[in-house]
Design a protein around this motif. Structure first.
Motif, mmCIF file in Angstrom:
data_model
loop_
_atom_site.group_PDB
_atom_site.id
_atom_site.type_symbol
_atom_site.label_atom_id
_atom_site.label_comp_id
_atom_site.label_asym_id
_atom_site.label_seq_id
_atom_site.Cartn_x
_atom_site.Cartn_y
_atom_site.Cartn_z
ATOM 1 N N LEU A 161 0.859 -1.228 -0.037
ATOM 2 C CA LEU A 161 0.032 -0.062 -0.096
ATOM 3 C C LEU A 161 0.890 1.354 0.123
ATOM 4 C CD1 LEU A 161 -2.625 -1.331 2.563
ATOM 5 C CD2 LEU A 161 -2.906 -1.353 0.007
ATOM 6 N N VAL A 162 0.688 2.356 -0.939
ATOM 7 C CA VAL A 162 1.415 3.262 -0.974
ATOM 8 C C VAL A 162 0.750 4.600 -0.885
ATOM 9 C CG1 VAL A 162 3.076 4.391 -2.789
ATOM 10 C CG2 VAL A 162 2.355 1.751 -2.893
ATOM 11 N N PRO A 163 0.787 5.036 0.405
ATOM 12 C CA PRO A 163 0.358 6.402 0.967
ATOM 13 C C PRO A 163 1.216 7.597 0.099
ATOM 14 C CG PRO A 163 0.659 5.213 2.941
ATOM 15 C CD PRO A 163 1.273 4.346 1.772
ATOM 16 N N ASN A 164 -0.028 8.681 -0.053
ATOM 17 C CA ASN A 164 0.761 9.689 -1.055
ATOM 18 C C ASN A 164 1.040 10.878 -0.258
ATOM 19 O OD1 ASN A 164 1.424 11.153 -3.339
ATOM 20 N ND2 ASN A 164 -0.721 11.659 -3.936
ATOM 21 N N GLY A 165 2.474 11.326 -0.130
ATOM 22 C CA GLY A 165 2.818 12.548 0.476
ATOM 23 C C GLY A 165 2.966 13.670 -0.801
ATOM 24 N N LEU A 166 2.567 14.710 -0.535
ATOM 25 C CA LEU A 166 2.747 15.746 -1.599
ATOM 26 C C LEU A 166 3.125 17.040 -1.315
ATOM 27 C CD1 LEU A 166 -1.124 15.778 -3.194
ATOM 28 C CD2 LEU A 166 0.810 14.804 -4.323
ATOM 29 N N THR A 170 7.834 21.017 2.505
ATOM 30 C CA THR A 170 7.017 20.545 3.320
ATOM 31 C C THR A 170 6.304 19.484 2.555
ATOM 32 O OG1 THR A 170 5.381 22.373 2.385
ATOM 33 C CG2 THR A 170 6.336 22.779 4.486
ATOM 34 N N ILE A 171 5.739 18.472 3.397
ATOM 35 C CA ILE A 171 5.040 17.299 2.628
ATOM 36 C C ILE A 171 3.657 17.332 3.330
ATOM 37 C CG2 ILE A 171 5.323 14.857 2.529
ATOM 38 C CD1 ILE A 171 8.359 15.068 2.835
ATOM 39 N N ASP A 172 2.547 17.179 2.589
ATOM 40 C CA ASP A 172 1.253 17.033 2.932
ATOM 41 C C ASP A 172 0.624 15.756 2.731
ATOM 42 O OD1 ASP A 172 -1.353 17.551 3.628
ATOM 43 O OD2 ASP A 172 -1.828 18.867 1.666
ATOM 44 N N TYR A 173 0.487 15.073 3.975
ATOM 45 C CA TYR A 173 -0.130 13.701 3.770
ATOM 46 C C TYR A 173 -1.461 13.540 4.524
ATOM 47 C CZ TYR A 173 2.606 13.535 8.097
ATOM 48 O OH TYR A 173 2.927 13.637 9.385
ATOM 49 N N SER A 174 -2.190 14.604 4.488
ATOM 50 C CA SER A 174 -3.322 14.419 5.274
ATOM 51 C C SER A 174 -4.416 15.212 4.261
ATOM 52 C CB SER A 174 -3.271 15.360 6.474
ATOM 53 O OG SER A 174 -2.964 16.613 6.345
ATOM 54 N N SER A 175 -4.221 15.412 2.970
ATOM 55 C CA SER A 175 -5.149 16.054 2.173
ATOM 56 C C SER A 175 -6.247 15.171 1.656
ATOM 57 C CB SER A 175 -4.503 16.843 0.957
ATOM 58 O OG SER A 175 -3.949 15.939 0.028
ATOM 59 N N SER A 176 -7.021 15.389 0.715
ATOM 60 C CA SER A 176 -7.979 14.370 0.150
ATOM 61 C C SER A 176 -7.365 13.603 -0.994
ATOM 62 C CB SER A 176 -9.039 15.245 -0.637
ATOM 63 O OG SER A 176 -8.689 15.925 -1.526
ATOM 64 N N ALA A 177 -5.870 14.020 -1.211
ATOM 65 C CA ALA A 177 -5.188 13.350 -2.260
ATOM 66 C C ALA A 177 -4.644 11.943 -1.941
ATOM 67 C CB ALA A 177 -4.082 14.260 -2.719
ATOM 68 N N PRO A 187 5.068 4.421 2.040
ATOM 69 C CA PRO A 187 5.025 5.800 1.983
ATOM 70 C C PRO A 187 5.889 6.526 0.917
ATOM 71 C CG PRO A 187 5.457 5.088 4.269
ATOM 72 C CD PRO A 187 5.788 4.225 3.393
ATOM 73 N N THR A 188 5.178 7.403 0.171
ATOM 74 C CA THR A 188 6.046 7.702 -1.127
ATOM 75 C C THR A 188 5.693 9.343 -1.391
ATOM 76 O OG1 THR A 188 6.149 5.773 -2.238
ATOM 77 C CG2 THR A 188 6.595 7.615 -3.471
ATOM 78 N N VAL A 189 6.599 10.184 -1.566
ATOM 79 C CA VAL A 189 6.157 11.647 -2.103
ATOM 80 C C VAL A 189 6.041 11.748 -3.477
ATOM 81 C CG1 VAL A 189 7.191 12.483 0.242
ATOM 82 C CG2 VAL A 189 8.559 12.396 -1.924
ATOM 83 N N ASN A 190 5.439 12.699 -3.785
ATOM 84 C CA ASN A 190 5.202 13.185 -5.321
ATOM 85 C C ASN A 190 4.995 14.780 -5.181
ATOM 86 O OD1 ASN A 190 4.943 10.711 -6.984
ATOM 87 N ND2 ASN A 190 3.446 10.261 -5.531
ATOM 88 N N CYS A 191 5.292 15.153 -6.427
ATOM 89 C CA CYS A 191 5.147 16.780 -6.567
ATOM 90 C C CYS A 191 3.877 17.123 -7.477
ATOM 91 C CB CYS A 191 6.470 17.155 -7.538
ATOM 92 S SG CYS A 191 7.894 16.832 -6.320
ATOM 93 N N ARG A 192 3.286 18.146 -6.688
ATOM 94 C CA ARG A 192 1.994 18.444 -7.504
ATOM 95 C C ARG A 192 2.122 19.005 -8.600
ATOM 96 N NH1 ARG A 192 0.673 20.364 -1.738
ATOM 97 N NH2 ARG A 192 -1.191 19.207 -1.107
ATOM 98 N N ASN A 193 3.545 19.591 -9.034
ATOM 99 C CA ASN A 193 3.815 20.326 -10.461
ATOM 100 C C ASN A 193 4.200 19.221 -11.266
ATOM 101 O OD1 ASN A 193 6.247 19.692 -9.627
ATOM 102 N ND2 ASN A 193 7.080 21.470 -10.141
ATOM 103 N N GLY A 194 3.837 17.811 -11.169
ATOM 104 C CA GLY A 194 4.079 16.815 -12.169
ATOM 105 C C GLY A 194 5.567 16.382 -12.130
ATOM 106 N N GLN A 252 7.507 9.760 7.282
ATOM 107 C CA GLN A 252 7.802 8.184 7.337
ATOM 108 C C GLN A 252 7.574 7.644 8.789
ATOM 109 O OE1 GLN A 252 8.826 6.122 4.955
ATOM 110 N NE2 GLN A 252 8.558 7.564 3.423
ATOM 111 N N VAL A 253 7.740 8.377 9.747
ATOM 112 C CA VAL A 253 7.534 7.986 11.057
ATOM 113 C C VAL A 253 5.976 7.885 11.499
ATOM 114 C CG1 VAL A 253 7.659 8.777 13.544
ATOM 115 C CG2 VAL A 253 9.618 8.636 12.105
ATOM 116 N N HIS A 254 5.361 8.618 10.698
ATOM 117 C CA HIS A 254 3.764 8.605 10.901
ATOM 118 C C HIS A 254 3.219 7.218 10.357
ATOM 119 C CE1 HIS A 254 -0.629 10.016 10.739
ATOM 120 N NE2 HIS A 254 -0.564 9.335 9.589
#
Length: 309
Positions: free
Chosen positions: A41-46, A54-61, A86-93, A123-125
């Motif tokens: 399972l791959v939670p999305n941090g933005l 900053t990394i947002d992992y509590s939005s509707s995304a 847990p994986t980060v991505n960039c909103r600007n693509g 990651q700790v979350h």
């Protein structure tokens, strides 16, 4: 160690996806048809850009903690091993591999120290959720190529995870980068993305085997795949390939990958990219040119391997 027969499921899905009826149907089909014993399972941090700190992992995304926990427990009740990545991505693509900052801190500029503080918190979350739910592995991110030379900071990330989570810890580097990571001794399993062309598997596995032997760690292809697009097997990592749908080329890529990997006893598993929570209708499989293998010839190729492995 059991061989991980896996799939990345509901990748970067938004809030509400995991609790949907279509996700419930999809996860059952994945197990029944593909004979998986592992789900990632791959939670999305933005981040806004590759230079954000900053990394947002509590939005509707991304899915909520509550539905993630419910899905983990459901998968474990179905007898599967569950891994969080847990994986980060960039909103600007921009691809996460390009996340980078000045090597030395500069006043008024974004800094590695600020980013790693945010990344560690992210990651700790999920490490706490992994511990709470008894997950079988925590994979501390994916394909962060331009950050991987920061040896000290990555060791600190892994150490922070281990304070909260007692299970195996890994990290998913990118294709062709396995020999460049200097901190594999800090993890339990070397994970990587296996998007190698059909005719390159043997040579690349020779190279990766040297890394496995050097660190005394098994290797897990925690994601791999090839689109069902004509020409995709030449560059399986290139999701921008355009062409006619070619499900047979995808199936042949899977056959070649399985043949090559089956010869190597230091490989502890593979996980496909990806199995969606919203599957296309089975009758439409012949029209889909992306990475999914549901109802395509590649599904049968992999299912036969998973059944006998």
């Amino acid at each position: 160690m059991d061989f991980y027969k896996g799939a990345n499921f509901a990748v970067f899905a938004p809030a509400g996806a995991l609790s949907s009826a279509e996700a419930q149907d999809s996860i059952r089909k994945m197990v029944d048809r593909l004979h998986t014993n592992t789900v990632i399972l791959v939670p999305n941090g933005l981040m806004d850009t590759p230079q954000s700190t900053t990394i947002d992992y509590s939005s509707s995304a991304t899915y909520t903690d509550e539905e993630l926990i419910a899905m983990i427990l459901q998968c474990k009740a179905m007898g599967m091993k569950v891994m969080l990545k847990p994986t980060v991505n960039c909103r600007n693509g921009m691809w996460r591999a390009y996340i980078s900052f000045f090597e030395e801190d500069v006043v008024c500029e974004p800094k590695w120290s600020e980013w790693f503080a945010a990344y560690t918190e992210f990651q700790v979350h999920y490490a706490k959720i992994a511990e709470q739910t008894g997950c079988d592995m925590l994979i501390a991110g994916c394909e962060m190529v331009m950050s991987e030379h920061r040896d000290r900071e990555w060791r600190e990330v892994i150490a922070a995870i281990r304070k909260e989570y007692g299970g195996p810890v890994s990290y998913n580097t990118d294709k062709y980068q396995e020999h460049r990571v200097t901190w594999w001794d800090a993890v339990d399993v070397i994970a990587t993305s296996g998007y190698y062309p059909t005719d390159r598997w043997e040579a690349e596995l020779d190279r990766i085997e040297a890394v496995s032997r050097k660190y005394g760690k098994p290797v897990f292809f925690s994601e791999l795949g090839c689109m069902s697009t004509h020409g995709a097997s030449v560059a399986p990592n290139n999701w921008c390939v355009r062409g006619d749908v070619d499900t047979q080329e995808q199936a042949e890529w899977y056959r070649g990958m399985i043949e090559a990997c089956s010869k190597r006893d230091w490989i502890c598993g593979i996980a496909i990219w990806d199995w969606c929570h919203h599957l296309y209708p089975e009758r439409k499989a012949c029209e889909d040119r992306f990475y999914g293998i549901y109802a395509k010839p590649a599904e049968k190729v992999l299912a036969e391997f998973f059944m006998t492995r």
